[in-house]
Design a protein around this motif. Structure first.
Motif, PDB file in Angstrom:
ATOM      1  N   ALA A 102       0.833  -1.209   0.000  1.00  0.00           N
ATOM      2  CA  ALA A 102       0.000   0.000   0.000  1.00  0.00           C
ATOM      3  C   ALA A 102       0.866   1.256   0.000  1.00  0.00           C
ATOM      4  O   ALA A 102       0.580   2.227  -0.713  1.00  0.00           O
ATOM      5  CB  ALA A 102      -0.926  -0.006   1.215  1.00  0.00           C
ATOM      6  N   GLU A 103       1.949   1.248   0.796  1.00  0.00           N
ATOM      7  CA  GLU A 103       2.838   2.415   0.837  1.00  0.00           C
ATOM      8  C   GLU A 103       3.604   2.573  -0.469  1.00  0.00           C
ATOM      9  O   GLU A 103       3.932   3.688  -0.873  1.00  0.00           O
ATOM     10  CB  GLU A 103       3.798   2.312   2.016  1.00  0.00           C
ATOM     11  N   TYR A 140       6.351  -1.178  -7.763  1.00  0.00           N
ATOM     12  CA  TYR A 140       6.744  -2.571  -8.026  1.00  0.00           C
ATOM     13  C   TYR A 140       6.576  -3.358  -6.732  1.00  0.00           C
ATOM     14  O   TYR A 140       7.217  -3.064  -5.733  1.00  0.00           O
ATOM     15  CB  TYR A 140       8.199  -2.641  -8.491  1.00  0.00           C
ATOM     16  N   HIS A 141       5.683  -4.351  -6.769  1.00  0.00           N
ATOM     17  CA  HIS A 141       5.513  -5.250  -5.624  1.00  0.00           C
ATOM     18  C   HIS A 141       4.838  -6.537  -6.095  1.00  0.00           C
ATOM     19  O   HIS A 141       4.327  -6.612  -7.224  1.00  0.00           O
ATOM     20  CB  HIS A 141       4.724  -4.586  -4.494  1.00  0.00           C
ATOM     21  N   ALA A 142       4.852  -7.541  -5.234  1.00  0.00           N
ATOM     22  CA  ALA A 142       4.375  -8.871  -5.615  1.00  0.00           C
ATOM     23  C   ALA A 142       2.875  -8.909  -5.895  1.00  0.00           C
ATOM     24  O   ALA A 142       2.387  -9.852  -6.520  1.00  0.00           O
ATOM     25  CB  ALA A 142       4.726  -9.887  -4.528  1.00  0.00           C
ATOM     26  N   GLY A 143       2.130  -7.887  -5.453  1.00  0.00           N
ATOM     27  CA  GLY A 143       0.692  -7.877  -5.682  1.00  0.00           C
ATOM     28  C   GLY A 143       0.296  -7.413  -7.066  1.00  0.00           C
ATOM     29  O   GLY A 143      -0.864  -7.578  -7.465  1.00  0.00           O
ATOM     30  N   LEU A 144       1.246  -6.840  -7.804  1.00  0.00           N
ATOM     31  CA  LEU A 144       0.955  -6.400  -9.166  1.00  0.00           C
ATOM     32  C   LEU A 144       0.955  -7.588 -10.121  1.00  0.00           C
ATOM     33  O   LEU A 144       1.627  -8.582  -9.890  1.00  0.00           O
ATOM     34  CB  LEU A 144       1.998  -5.381  -9.622  1.00  0.00           C
ATOM     35  N   ARG A 150       4.615  -5.905 -13.610  1.00  0.00           N
ATOM     36  CA  ARG A 150       5.936  -5.852 -12.969  1.00  0.00           C
ATOM     37  C   ARG A 150       7.047  -5.895 -14.013  1.00  0.00           C
ATOM     38  O   ARG A 150       8.019  -5.141 -13.945  1.00  0.00           O
ATOM     39  CB  ARG A 150       6.109  -7.018 -11.989  1.00  0.00           C
ATOM     40  N   ALA A 151       6.897  -6.793 -14.989  1.00  0.00           N
ATOM     41  CA  ALA A 151       7.918  -6.910 -16.029  1.00  0.00           C
ATOM     42  C   ALA A 151       8.025  -5.618 -16.841  1.00  0.00           C
ATOM     43  O   ALA A 151       9.134  -5.176 -17.175  1.00  0.00           O
ATOM     44  CB  ALA A 151       7.584  -8.085 -16.945  1.00  0.00           C
ATOM     45  N   ALA A 187       9.375   0.475  -4.523  1.00  0.00           N
ATOM     46  CA  ALA A 187       9.224  -0.981  -4.487  1.00  0.00           C
ATOM     47  C   ALA A 187       9.339  -1.539  -3.083  1.00  0.00           C
ATOM     48  O   ALA A 187       9.876  -0.899  -2.169  1.00  0.00           O
ATOM     49  CB  ALA A 187      10.305  -1.623  -5.363  1.00  0.00           C
ATOM     50  N   THR A 188       8.821  -2.750  -2.930  1.00  0.00           N
ATOM     51  CA  THR A 188       9.155  -3.556  -1.764  1.00  0.00           C
ATOM     52  C   THR A 188      10.493  -4.230  -2.061  1.00  0.00           C
ATOM     53  O   THR A 188      11.029  -4.095  -3.158  1.00  0.00           O
ATOM     54  CB  THR A 188       8.084  -4.633  -1.522  1.00  0.00           C
TER      55      THR A 188
END
Length: 621
Positions: A252-253, A271-275, A280-281, A297-298
């Motif tokens: 969220a941040e 960029y994060h795993a939820g996208l 992301r690519a 990003a995370t």
């Protein structure tokens, strides 16, 4: 998209390392321990290599792969970057390919055939592919020159980048006992190094530990007030239009910070795993190929990113460990030019990280390990000494001399005797627990100390406590600093989902009447601007170009961007900024003169040399 990069010239597999370095990579000499490592691996020895990001780890396996007969097999967790790594090698005239889940069957078959026919110099594999019998059988049918295990710290089970598939890589030694293996990482304490050696069956390998110092990176940690606004000020005043990475703890941040920067004129992507994977690519590709883009990003982003001109890495949340922090900040300034590692850090970060540890998976031993990692990170944040020296000491490289290029060197903080303040705060925690059987977070305790008659204070009759108002001479912000530092010194702890403050086993040392333990605290830094950076050895930090050369450099960058767009590659794959700066300064007029520039090897000279000369000769617009 092809998986195999065709060379401009065939690679002579019998050429000695130094000749390969000059002809293929365009460098006249090895750096640091590179030659010693390469000679050891070429001779058939196993190696465990610790070298900071930007220190040239890849050459330590690429050169042996080109010198020894056979194909170098590179185990890398970075599927999304394999194409860029293959493209970069192809630009050098090196035959490279990869096998991973992103390929179609015909692409995989073509790469496998190229490997079996001796048409590859390097083959990249994801670690999970080595769990497949078909992959092991394929490798057995060809000739392997060397096994390189990149990002080897991923084998550390409680480390910051653990990958379970790495635990199975001991099969390489079992199946190919005579093929040298080289494991490489940028971050590992002595304990992590031992774990890597044990799990990968490299206990007999020779260890090479390089200088961890990155003198071109300026480390700065600021008290957090409004993190996004603080970040924006940093970018607008110091890194306007430059590429960088911003790390946030939550998805969220990440989204909110990217939106905030974009709304304020900074081109930023999340960029994060939820996208979605495709999103992301796309964002990663844009970051690698465009100038002046900020990636928010995370920690899912960044490992293996070869972009050399990342000018800053910012943390808006406290990292979990120094290992993670050092690796993430090391993504700045891979080209050796001045760069910034900046962090905003506050009391809530400490509370949040303690809560994450308490709720984490794993046994009590794991939580103790995580707590030690956090304690080391807090000690770095709160130090009044040189931050770089403390970082180097953590990785087993003691260096007592101030670096002259971190915030504590440039704007030395003051310290004060905070024993009485600590006693007042700890006494408040004691009275709440013993007299009222209550626990509260930092906000309520500060209100009590400051003597504020808030509705919550009146509701719980905390104005009746003997400690009510005893800390009115210290501001709210200063009390937060006291709490933060007591947490860092383990004189105070947080517990539960609400971050309530509780005593520790050592709190009594400060509270005792006779000879209490003295508590020294760091004064909150002043608002005055930091002094100008002055590195301890100016030769170690590359200086900028003369002003009159800047237009030539920009002309070369424009040419590079045009070529990169035509070839669908990241600009730095064509040439690094550092190489373009040298070209702009020297202004070569022939291919022979261009060949003397560091970073211009035979393959790049043949492919791009005339284009560079034409760009230099083009009239100013």
């Amino acid at each position: 998209m092809p998986a195999v990069a065709s060379p401009e010239t065939a690679t002579d597999q019998t050429t000695e390392p130094l000749r390969v370095l000059r002809r293929v990579f365009g460098y006249d000499s090895f750096r640091g321990t590179q030659q010693e490592i390469i000679d050891h691996v070429v001779a058939g020895g196993d190696a465990l290599v610790l070298m900071p990001t930007g220190g040239g780890k890849s050459l330590c396996y690429q050169v042996p792969a080109l010198v020894r007969p056979g194909v170098g097999i590179v185990v890398s967790p970075l599927i999304a970057l394999m194409q860029d790594q293959v493209d970069a090698l192809g630009a050098l005239g090196v035959r490279a390919g990869f096998l991973n889940s992103t390929q179609s069957y015909p692409q995989r078959r073509d790469t496998e055939d190229a490997y079996l026919n001796g048409e590859l110099d390097l083959l990249y594999l994801a670690p999970e592919r080595l769990r497949l019998d078909s992959t092991l059988e394929l490798l057995a049918r060809g000739e392997v020159a060397v096994f390189a295990i990149d990002e080897a710290h991923c084998v550390a089970q409680w480390g910051h980048d653990f990958r379970p598939d790495y635990l199975a890589l001991s099969v390489l030694h079992e199946r190919w006992p005579d093929v040298p293996r080289i494991a490489l990482t940028a971050t590992a304490t002595p304990a992590t190094r031992q774990e890597i050696a044990t799990r990968l069956q490299l206990t007999e390998a020779r260890h090479f530990v390089s200088d961890f110092d990155r003198p071109n990176i300026q480390y700065r940690i600021a008290p957090k007030s409004d993190a996004r606004r603080q970040l924006l000020q940093l970018l607008q005043t110091e890194h306007l239009g430059e590429s960088g990475i911003v790390y946030r703890l939550s998805r969220a941040e990440v989204e909110r910070t990217a939106e905030f920067l974009t709304a304020n004129g900074v081109t930023a992507l999340p960029y994060h795993a939820g996208l979605d994977k495709a999103v992301r690519a796309k964002h990663q590709s844009r970051f690698l190929r465009e100038d002046g883009l900020v990636m928010v990003a995370t920690i899912a982003f960044g490992m293996g990113i070869d972009k050399p001109d990342v000018r800053f890495v910012a943390h808006l949340d406290l990292p979990k460990s120094i290992e993670g922090y050092y690796q993430e900040t090391g993504r700045a300034g891979r080209d050796g030019l001045p760069s910034t590692a900046w962090m905003a850090y506050g009391l809530q970060d400490v509370v949040q990280q303690r809560k994450l540890i308490d709720n984490s998976e794993g046994d009590e031993a794991h939580r103790r390990t995580q707590s030690r990692h956090l304690d080391s990170m807090l000690a770095l944040c709160e130090t009044v000494k040189c931050r770089r020296s403390q970082l180097l000491d953590y990785f087993g490289q003691p260096d007592s001399s101030p670096c002259g290029n971190c915030d504590t060197c440039l704007n030395p903080p003051e310290s004060w005797d905070g024993t009485v303040a600590a006693q007042k705060l700890l006494s408040t925690v004691v009275r709440l627990q013993r007299e009222r059987n209550q626990k509260f977070g930092a906000g309520q305790i500060i209100d009590i100390l400051r003597g504020k008659k808030t509705s919550k204070v009146e509701q719980f009759r905390h104005d009746e406590l003997s400690v009510f108002g005893v800390g009115a001479d210290i501001s709210d912000n200063e009390w937060r600093g006291v709490i933060r530092q007591l947490l860092a010194q383990s004189l105070l702890a947080v517990e539960g989902d609400y971050g309530t403050l509780v005593l520790t086993d050592t709190s009594s040392e400060v509270l005792r009447r006779e000879e209490p333990r003295q508590v020294w605290l760091r004064t909150e830094p002043s608002k005055k601007p930091a002094a100008k950076a002055k590195a301890r050895d100016s030769k170690r930090v590359p200086q900028d170009m003369p002003p009159e050369v800047e237009p030539v450099f920009q002309k070369l960058r424009a040419w590079r961007m045009e070529v990169a767009r035509e070839e669908g590659k990241a600009p730095f794959i064509i040439f690094h900024d550092s190489t373009l700066r040298q070209i702009a300064t020297v202004a070569p007029s022939t291919l022979d003169e261009l060949a003397t520039i560091s970073g211009v090897g035979e393959g790049k000279l043949n492919r791009y040399g005339q284009g560079v000369l034409d760009a230099l000769a083009a009239p100013e617009e």
